[in-house]
Design an enzyme around this catalytic site. Sequence first.
Site, mmCIF file in Angstrom:
data_model
loop_
_atom_site.group_PDB
_atom_site.id
_atom_site.type_symbol
_atom_site.label_atom_id
_atom_site.label_comp_id
_atom_site.label_asym_id
_atom_site.label_seq_id
_atom_site.Cartn_x
_atom_site.Cartn_y
_atom_site.Cartn_z
ATOM 1 N N ASP A 39 0.816 -1.214 0.000
ATOM 2 C CA ASP A 39 0.000 0.000 0.000
ATOM 3 C C ASP A 39 0.851 1.266 0.000
ATOM 4 O O ASP A 39 2.076 1.197 -0.124
ATOM 5 C CB ASP A 39 -1.043 -0.001 1.108
ATOM 6 C CG ASP A 39 -0.473 -0.411 2.431
ATOM 7 O OD1 ASP A 39 0.677 -0.027 2.694
ATOM 8 O OD2 ASP A 39 -1.180 -1.117 3.188
ATOM 9 N N LYS A 61 -4.447 3.854 -1.527
ATOM 10 C CA LYS A 61 -5.314 4.888 -2.076
ATOM 11 C C LYS A 61 -4.754 5.410 -3.382
ATOM 12 O O LYS A 61 -3.559 5.589 -3.512
ATOM 13 C CB LYS A 61 -5.359 6.066 -1.100
ATOM 14 C CG LYS A 61 -6.628 6.127 -0.315
ATOM 15 C CD LYS A 61 -6.618 7.396 0.534
ATOM 16 C CE LYS A 61 -7.032 7.056 1.936
ATOM 17 N NZ LYS A 61 -6.548 7.874 2.989
ATOM 18 N N MET A 176 -1.280 8.947 12.551
ATOM 19 C CA MET A 176 -2.546 9.274 11.880
ATOM 20 C C MET A 176 -3.193 10.471 12.567
ATOM 21 O O MET A 176 -2.778 10.901 13.618
ATOM 22 C CB MET A 176 -3.505 8.078 11.877
ATOM 23 C CG MET A 176 -2.896 6.862 11.215
ATOM 24 S SD MET A 176 -4.038 5.490 11.078
ATOM 25 C CE MET A 176 -3.754 4.669 12.642
#
Length: 511
Positions: A39, A61, A176
Site C-alpha cells: 500500500d 489509495k 494518523m
Amino acid sequence: MSTSNRGKVYLVGAGPGDVGLVTLRARECIENADVIIYDHLANPETLGWARDDAEIIYVGKTPGESRTNQNEINVLLLEKARQGKQVVRLKGGDPFVFGRGAEEAQAIADAGIPFEIVPGITSSIAGPAYAGIPITHRAHNSHVTFFTGHEDPAKAESAIDYAALAKLGGTQVMLMGVERLGSITSEMLKHGVRGELPVALVRWATTGQQETLTGTLRDIAQKAVANGFAAPAVAVFGEVVGLRDQLNWYEKRPLLGKRIVVTRTRKQASVLSSKLRSLGADVIELPTIRIEPPSDLREFAQLVQDSHIYDWIVFTSANGVEAFFNIFFKLYDDAREIGAVRIAAIGPATAQRVKDFHLHVDLQPKEFVAEDVVREFKKQGSIENLKVLVVRAEKARDVLLKGLSALGAIVDEGFAYRNVPETRDPTGARKQLATLGADLITFTSSSTVENFLALALPWPKGMLVASIGPITSQTARDKGLKVAVEAKRHDIDGLVEAIRDFFAGKAATKS
Ligand code: SAH
C-alpha cells in the site's frame, strides 16, 4: 520459495520510507515472493528487488478512487496463498503498529494458512529520530506512549482517555490524525496539559520529502493548517522535542528537498542513489537500461576461453569485467589460466572490478574516455603486432578499435553484453516523475541519455541535466539538451561531488 507447493503469507514491514531502513529479512522476502501486495506507505523502490515475474498488486489509495477495502485485501491474501503462492504483504513501518496488520494476521491465521511476521522500523520511532528528536532521554521522560489519532469510526466513544494521557506525561507519539489535530490538542488542553508543551510534526519522515513543523500544544494545530501540513505525519508531544535544536541532522544535509533522477541499470543504480540519498536528495530510480547477454554468447565465450593468447585485454566497463570473469571462471578453475596477458581498464570503476577478481591492472587511463586509452598505450611503448582483446558492449563506439589498430596492434573485439532499453517499471518511477517532477536528472553514459529520451516521457518543468563526463554531455547536447552539471572526475563520486557543488553554488548565489 516458489518450489514449495504450500502457500504462505509474509506480513512484512517495509520500514518508514528510507530504503536503507528496510530489514535484510524483508528484502529477502521481497526477492523471493510470487505475489507482493503493498500500500501507499510502503516505499515502492523496494519493489525493484522483486523477481521479474512476481505479481505486484497495489491496494493503497489512488487520488480520486477509494482504496481497496480491508475485507478485499484479506480475501486477496487468502486467495493467493491458497493457490500455493508465496505472498508478501508489504506494509509501511512495522506491520503490527496500527495500520490493521494485526487484523490481517488474524484473517490468515483463521484460514489456517501459514504465515510469518517480519517486523519493520516503525515511523513512530524513525520519524522523530530523523527529525533529531530522541523519544526518550533520561532527563526528560521515563516512558513513551503511542496512540492513534484516527480511531475505528465504528466505535461509539473515543478510546483515547485524554485525562489519563494528560496525567501520564512522558513522550507521546501520535500516528494518523494530523487532520484532526485541532480537536485532539484541545482535548489535551482541556484535560490540563500545559499549553507550552513542545510538539513536532514530521511528515514523509525518512524520505527525501521529509518536513518538520514545531510548535506548542497551543499553537501547533493552527500552524499545521497555515502551512498546509498534510498526512502522513507523526506527531511528537513532549519535552524531548526541544532536543531537536541540538540534534537535528537529517534536514541539514546539502541536497535536502532536491529530487534527482538516476537512470542507470537497476543493479548499478544503488551506489549513486545511496550516495545522493545520504546527502539528503529524494531519488527517483528510473532505470533506462538493462544488461543482457550478448547476441552471440558463444562467440564471446570462445574469446574468453582463448584469452591467454593475447598480450593485452582492455576492459571498457565494469559490466564487461563482470561478464568476462563470469564466463572465465566457468571455463577455468584457476586464475593463472589467463596467462601472461596484461590488463588495461578504462576508468576507476572498471579497474576496481578487475581488482575485485584479484588481478593487477597494468594500465589505467585516468580519464573515463576511450581516446585516453589510445594515448596511454602510446606512452607506454610500442604495441605493434601485439594481440589485443577489447572487451566491450555491443554497439558501443569503436574508437578504441581504430586507435589501437592505428598503432599497429592486432585487435579483436569481444562483445560481452548488450545494453537494452529497460521496458519494465515495477516501482512506478515514471508516474512519480510525471506527477512530482524533478530538479535534476543524472546521465552516466551516452546510452542512458539515448534510452531515456527514447522513452519519450514528458520533460518535467525545470529539470536540469547532470552528466558524468564530456562524451555523455556531447550526446546530451546532440539530442538538444542543455547540460547544467558536468563531473570533473568522470566517475560516480565525481558526479555526486559536482551535483553537491552545483546546488551549494546555487544556494550561495540566492542568499
Ligand atoms: N505501521 C505503520 C503505521 C501505519 S498507520 C508504522 O509502523 O509506521 C499510518 C500512519 O503512520 C500515518 O498516518 C502516519 O501517521 C504514520 N506514518 C507512516 N509512515 C510515515 C512517514 N514516512 N512519515 C510520517 N508518518 C508516517
